[in-house]
Design a protein around this motif. Structure first.
Motif, PDB file in Angstrom:
ATOM      1  N   ASP A  57       0.812  -1.213   0.000  1.00  0.00           N
ATOM      2  CA  ASP A  57       0.000   0.000   0.000  1.00  0.00           C
ATOM      3  C   ASP A  57       0.854   1.276   0.000  1.00  0.00           C
ATOM      4  OD1 ASP A  57       0.793  -0.717   2.620  1.00  0.00           O
ATOM      5  OD2 ASP A  57      -0.810   0.475   3.499  1.00  0.00           O
ATOM      6  N   ARG A  58       2.135   1.147   0.313  1.00  0.00           N
ATOM      7  CA  ARG A  58       3.064   2.291   0.286  1.00  0.00           C
ATOM      8  C   ARG A  58       3.810   2.393  -1.039  1.00  0.00           C
ATOM      9  NH1 ARG A  58       5.717   1.384   6.235  1.00  0.00           N
ATOM     10  NH2 ARG A  58       3.772   1.546   7.393  1.00  0.00           N
ATOM     11  N   SER A  59       3.560   1.442  -1.917  1.00  0.00           N
ATOM     12  CA  SER A  59       4.237   1.411  -3.216  1.00  0.00           C
ATOM     13  C   SER A  59       3.407   2.144  -4.265  1.00  0.00           C
ATOM     14  CB  SER A  59       4.453  -0.040  -3.657  1.00  0.00           C
ATOM     15  OG  SER A  59       5.271  -0.721  -2.734  1.00  0.00           O
ATOM     16  N   ALA A  63       3.016  -0.651  -9.110  1.00  0.00           N
ATOM     17  CA  ALA A  63       3.450  -1.806  -8.309  1.00  0.00           C
ATOM     18  C   ALA A  63       2.247  -2.530  -7.719  1.00  0.00           C
ATOM     19  CB  ALA A  63       4.400  -1.361  -7.200  1.00  0.00           C
ATOM     20  N   GLN A  64       1.258  -1.789  -7.275  1.00  0.00           N
ATOM     21  CA  GLN A  64       0.052  -2.402  -6.726  1.00  0.00           C
ATOM     22  C   GLN A  64      -0.698  -3.201  -7.795  1.00  0.00           C
ATOM     23  OE1 GLN A  64      -2.280   0.342  -4.263  1.00  0.00           O
ATOM     24  NE2 GLN A  64      -0.382   1.372  -3.677  1.00  0.00           N
ATOM     25  N   GLU A  65      -0.654  -2.705  -9.020  1.00  0.00           N
ATOM     26  CA  GLU A  65      -1.263  -3.421 -10.147  1.00  0.00           C
ATOM     27  C   GLU A  65      -0.530  -4.745 -10.402  1.00  0.00           C
ATOM     28  OE1 GLU A  65      -1.203  -2.699 -14.931  1.00  0.00           O
ATOM     29  OE2 GLU A  65      -1.721  -0.951 -13.690  1.00  0.00           O
ATOM     30  N   ILE A  66       0.801  -4.692 -10.391  1.00  0.00           N
ATOM     31  CA  ILE A  66       1.624  -5.890 -10.578  1.00  0.00           C
ATOM     32  C   ILE A  66       1.358  -6.886  -9.440  1.00  0.00           C
ATOM     33  CG2 ILE A  66       4.018  -6.749 -10.631  1.00  0.00           C
ATOM     34  CD1 ILE A  66       3.298  -5.246 -13.164  1.00  0.00           C
ATOM     35  N   TYR A  67       1.288  -6.381  -8.232  1.00  0.00           N
ATOM     36  CA  TYR A  67       1.013  -7.192  -7.036  1.00  0.00           C
ATOM     37  C   TYR A  67      -0.330  -7.903  -7.186  1.00  0.00           C
ATOM     38  CZ  TYR A  67       0.596  -8.161  -1.984  1.00  0.00           C
ATOM     39  OH  TYR A  67       0.464  -8.766  -0.754  1.00  0.00           O
ATOM     40  N   ALA A  68      -1.346  -7.181  -7.642  1.00  0.00           N
ATOM     41  CA  ALA A  68      -2.684  -7.754  -7.825  1.00  0.00           C
ATOM     42  C   ALA A  68      -2.705  -8.841  -8.892  1.00  0.00           C
ATOM     43  CB  ALA A  68      -3.673  -6.647  -8.173  1.00  0.00           C
ATOM     44  N   MET A  69      -1.726  -8.808  -9.792  1.00  0.00           N
ATOM     45  CA  MET A  69      -1.616  -9.845 -10.831  1.00  0.00           C
ATOM     46  C   MET A  69      -0.953 -11.111 -10.291  1.00  0.00           C
ATOM     47  SD  MET A  69      -0.667  -7.322 -14.071  1.00  0.00           S
ATOM     48  CE  MET A  69       0.567  -8.415 -14.633  1.00  0.00           C
ATOM     49  N   CYS A  77       7.618   0.053  -8.256  1.00  0.00           N
ATOM     50  CA  CYS A  77       7.785   0.286  -9.689  1.00  0.00           C
ATOM     51  C   CYS A  77       7.811   1.779  -9.946  1.00  0.00           C
ATOM     52  CB  CYS A  77       6.625  -0.309 -10.479  1.00  0.00           C
ATOM     53  SG  CYS A  77       6.465  -2.093 -10.395  1.00  0.00           S
ATOM     54  N   ILE A  78       8.476   2.136 -11.010  1.00  0.00           N
ATOM     55  CA  ILE A  78       8.473   3.508 -11.493  1.00  0.00           C
ATOM     56  C   ILE A  78       7.781   3.467 -12.843  1.00  0.00           C
ATOM     57  CG2 ILE A  78       9.869   5.447 -12.263  1.00  0.00           C
ATOM     58  CD1 ILE A  78      12.102   4.357 -10.437  1.00  0.00           C
ATOM     59  N   SER A  79       6.629   4.059 -12.926  1.00  0.00           N
ATOM     60  CA  SER A  79       5.868   4.044 -14.175  1.00  0.00           C
ATOM     61  C   SER A  79       6.096   5.356 -14.910  1.00  0.00           C
ATOM     62  CB  SER A  79       4.382   3.835 -13.891  1.00  0.00           C
ATOM     63  OG  SER A  79       3.676   3.727 -15.098  1.00  0.00           O
ATOM     64  N   MET A  80       7.164   5.353 -15.685  1.00  0.00           N
ATOM     65  CA  MET A  80       7.475   6.522 -16.509  1.00  0.00           C
ATOM     66  C   MET A  80       7.791   5.992 -17.902  1.00  0.00           C
ATOM     67  SD  MET A  80       9.676   8.661 -13.702  1.00  0.00           S
ATOM     68  CE  MET A  80       9.685  10.264 -14.466  1.00  0.00           C
TER      69      MET A  80
END
Length: 120
Positions: A57-59, A63-69, A77-80
């Motif tokens: 929850d601090r990411s 990263a939370q999307e990847i975790y949910a997968m 994760c850095i989404s850039m």
């Protein structure tokens, strides 16, 4: 420093370096550009355990999307432009950090740490 202490220090350093060299050689299948899913399965087959991120929850949202997968070993994760993520594994007293790039999660690099030196 007397000779006995110097000898012990050199032996310790040699053993540490050789074990890290063995681990790095044993992980030579982790190559740049390889799909993370392939690397993950091989690591698990070799006894590496994915470390579940209890603080997801601090990411980042990515990263939370990847975790949910189902990739609960993602630390952040850095989404850039490069979409980079970091994943953590443990085996014995070692931790392994794998960095990926792109939305396809291609391996960019990896690094081995002593278990106590990598906070999670």
């Amino acid at each position: 420093m007397n000779n006995t202490m110097l000898t012990r220090l050199l032996v310790s350093i040699t053993l540490m370096c050789s074990s890290l060299a063995f681990a790095a050689d044993h992980l030579s299948f982790i190559t740049e550009g390889k799909p993370y899913s392939e690397v993950k399965q091989t690591l698990i087959d070799q006894g590496w355990a994915p470390i579940k991120n209890a603080k997801i929850d601090r990411s980042s949202l990515y990263a939370q999307e990847i975790y949910a997968m189902g990739m609960t070993e993602v630390t952040d994760c850095i989404s850039m432009e490069i979409d980079g993520c970091t994943f953590i594994y443990q085996k014995g007293k070692q931790r392994l950090e794998i960095k990926t790039i792109t939305r396809q999660l291609s391996v960019a690099s990896f690094r081995i740490y002593k278990k106590s030196s990598l906070p999670l």
